[in-house]
Design a protein around this motif. Structure first.
Motif, PDB file in Angstrom:
ATOM      1  N   ILE A  19      -2.785  13.851   3.354  1.00  0.00           N
ATOM      2  CA  ILE A  19      -2.768  12.399   3.577  1.00  0.00           C
ATOM      3  C   ILE A  19      -4.198  11.966   3.861  1.00  0.00           C
ATOM      4  CG2 ILE A  19      -1.986  10.554   5.100  1.00  0.00           C
ATOM      5  CD1 ILE A  19       0.650  11.993   5.344  1.00  0.00           C
ATOM      6  N   LYS A  20      -4.717  11.059   3.037  1.00  0.00           N
ATOM      7  CA  LYS A  20      -6.118  10.659   3.159  1.00  0.00           C
ATOM      8  C   LYS A  20      -6.345   9.752   4.355  1.00  0.00           C
ATOM      9  CE  LYS A  20      -7.325  11.096  -1.705  1.00  0.00           C
ATOM     10  NZ  LYS A  20      -7.619  10.382  -2.940  1.00  0.00           N
ATOM     11  N   TRP A  29      -9.474   2.746   1.927  1.00  0.00           N
ATOM     12  CA  TRP A  29      -8.281   3.563   2.138  1.00  0.00           C
ATOM     13  C   TRP A  29      -7.600   3.684   0.777  1.00  0.00           C
ATOM     14  CZ3 TRP A  29      -3.634   2.037   5.787  1.00  0.00           C
ATOM     15  CH2 TRP A  29      -2.796   3.138   5.947  1.00  0.00           C
ATOM     16  N   GLU A  30      -7.606   4.904   0.216  1.00  0.00           N
ATOM     17  CA  GLU A  30      -7.027   5.140  -1.113  1.00  0.00           C
ATOM     18  C   GLU A  30      -7.583   4.138  -2.134  1.00  0.00           C
ATOM     19  OE1 GLU A  30      -5.173   7.639  -1.897  1.00  0.00           O
ATOM     20  OE2 GLU A  30      -4.038   8.298  -0.162  1.00  0.00           O
ATOM     21  N   TYR A  54       1.814   0.112   0.382  1.00  0.00           N
ATOM     22  CA  TYR A  54       2.649   0.878   1.325  1.00  0.00           C
ATOM     23  C   TYR A  54       3.812   1.556   0.617  1.00  0.00           C
ATOM     24  CZ  TYR A  54      -0.247  -0.983   4.993  1.00  0.00           C
ATOM     25  OH  TYR A  54      -1.337  -1.273   5.786  1.00  0.00           O
ATOM     26  N   GLN A  56       3.502   3.016  -2.220  1.00  0.00           N
ATOM     27  CA  GLN A  56       2.879   4.263  -2.677  1.00  0.00           C
ATOM     28  C   GLN A  56       2.706   5.248  -1.525  1.00  0.00           C
ATOM     29  OE1 GLN A  56      -0.594   3.939  -5.286  1.00  0.00           O
ATOM     30  NE2 GLN A  56       0.010   1.826  -5.753  1.00  0.00           N
ATOM     31  N   ARG A  57       2.312   4.746  -0.356  1.00  0.00           N
ATOM     32  CA  ARG A  57       2.152   5.637   0.805  1.00  0.00           C
ATOM     33  C   ARG A  57       3.496   6.243   1.197  1.00  0.00           C
ATOM     34  NH1 ARG A  57      -1.597   3.708  -0.721  1.00  0.00           N
ATOM     35  NH2 ARG A  57      -1.616   5.709  -1.771  1.00  0.00           N
ATOM     36  N   ARG A  58       4.560   5.419   1.125  1.00  0.00           N
ATOM     37  CA  ARG A  58       5.895   5.903   1.486  1.00  0.00           C
ATOM     38  C   ARG A  58       6.361   6.977   0.509  1.00  0.00           C
ATOM     39  NH1 ARG A  58       8.071   1.307   1.116  1.00  0.00           N
ATOM     40  NH2 ARG A  58       7.108   0.451   2.985  1.00  0.00           N
ATOM     41  N   GLN A  60       4.379   8.909  -1.172  1.00  0.00           N
ATOM     42  CA  GLN A  60       3.544  10.088  -0.941  1.00  0.00           C
ATOM     43  C   GLN A  60       4.111  10.953   0.191  1.00  0.00           C
ATOM     44  OE1 GLN A  60      -0.229   9.379   0.990  1.00  0.00           O
ATOM     45  NE2 GLN A  60      -1.261  11.010  -0.124  1.00  0.00           N
ATOM     46  N   ASN A  88      -1.101   7.827  13.820  1.00  0.00           N
ATOM     47  CA  ASN A  88      -0.664   8.027  12.433  1.00  0.00           C
ATOM     48  C   ASN A  88       0.644   7.306  12.152  1.00  0.00           C
ATOM     49  OD1 ASN A  88      -2.885   9.660  12.269  1.00  0.00           O
ATOM     50  ND2 ASN A  88      -1.742  11.562  12.568  1.00  0.00           N
ATOM     51  N   ASP A  90       2.544   8.255   9.487  1.00  0.00           N
ATOM     52  CA  ASP A  90       3.436   9.191   8.789  1.00  0.00           C
ATOM     53  C   ASP A  90       4.451   9.767   9.786  1.00  0.00           C
ATOM     54  OD1 ASP A  90       2.391  11.767  10.003  1.00  0.00           O
ATOM     55  OD2 ASP A  90       0.543  11.087   9.029  1.00  0.00           O
ATOM     56  N   LEU A 108       5.460   4.243   8.574  1.00  0.00           N
ATOM     57  CA  LEU A 108       5.655   3.960   7.148  1.00  0.00           C
ATOM     58  C   LEU A 108       7.125   3.836   6.787  1.00  0.00           C
ATOM     59  CD1 LEU A 108       3.147   6.219   5.171  1.00  0.00           C
ATOM     60  CD2 LEU A 108       3.343   3.732   5.044  1.00  0.00           C
TER      61      LEU A 108
END
Length: 228
Positions: A19-20, A29-30, A54, A56-58, A60, A88, A90, A108
């Protein structure tokens, strides 16, 4: 009676899971300017962009796994009363086996109505414009954006005040109010700071031990030290 082990964690603990962090890339950020995707102004300007970011983050999150640092913290619950206060968004601490977690900056896998700050709805899939809560408000990520109040800080302060051991892991100590939490610890308790590029800590009366290591290496070393 187990000793109370309080952990303040930041993006560095999740970086090893893939996770970046946005601190590493000039405020990007990304690939996005942080203020475009993590501020009320960005949301009002382009809600589609924010929702997509978000989403996309979810997605990931489904592809990454907790690393050894997360799982060691979960295992330490056998020996200590472990409380985690994380910056965080995540869920890797949860999946690593930890059970007492405060998410300072939101989650997220939660959404809320645009104007319902205390609402939290568990959410696994994408959110689109037009998805609404029961009050008819557009759903948005339940993330604390820049310029918004960090409500969970009030719940976190007494947790830190009651710590017998404090661990700070994977954080540059640049983001406030989270970075100020360590100063609520009782002055005599030990503080352990794990980060490959540790920040200089000033004005801390506590005995401080710094491990300039990755989160996984540092947690292996700390586990052996604490359990021994």
């Amino acid at each position: 009676m187990k000793k109370k082990l309080v952990v303040l964690s930041g993006a560095g603990i999740s970086a090893e899971s893939g996770i970046k962090t946005f601190r590493d890339a000039d405020g990007l950020w990304e690939g996005h300017d942080v203020m475009e995707v993590a501020s009320p102004q960005g949301w009002h300007k382009n809600p589609n962009l924010v929702l997509d970011f978000y989403n996309q983050r979810r997605r990931q999150l489904k592809e990454v796994q907790p690393n050894a640092a997360h799982t060691i913290l979960g295992e330490l619950e056998e020996h200590f009363d472990v409380h985690i206060i994380t910056q965080n968004v995540d869920d890797l601490h949860e999946r690593g086996g930890s059970t007492k977690i405060i998410h300072l900056h939101g989650e997220l896998r939660k959404v809320r109505g645009e104007h319902s700050e205390n609402e939290l709805i568990h959410w696994e899939e994408d959110v689109e414009l037009g998805y609404k809560n029961q009050l008819g408000e557009q759903l948005r990520p339940a993330i604390v954006w820049f310029g918004e109040a960090v409500y969970e800080i009030e719940r976190s302060i007494p947790v830190v005040e009651q710590a017998d051991i404090l661990v700070v892991i994977g954080t540059s100590l640049q983001v406030y109010p989270a970075a100020g939490l360590m100063h609520y610890a009782k002055p005599h308790i030990p503080v352990y700071y794990i980060d490959p590029k540790p920040a200089t800590i000033y004005d801390l009366p506590n005995p401080l031990e710094v491990f300039a290591l990755s989160a996984t290496e540092g947690m292996r070393k700390l586990r052996d030290l604490l359990i021994r």
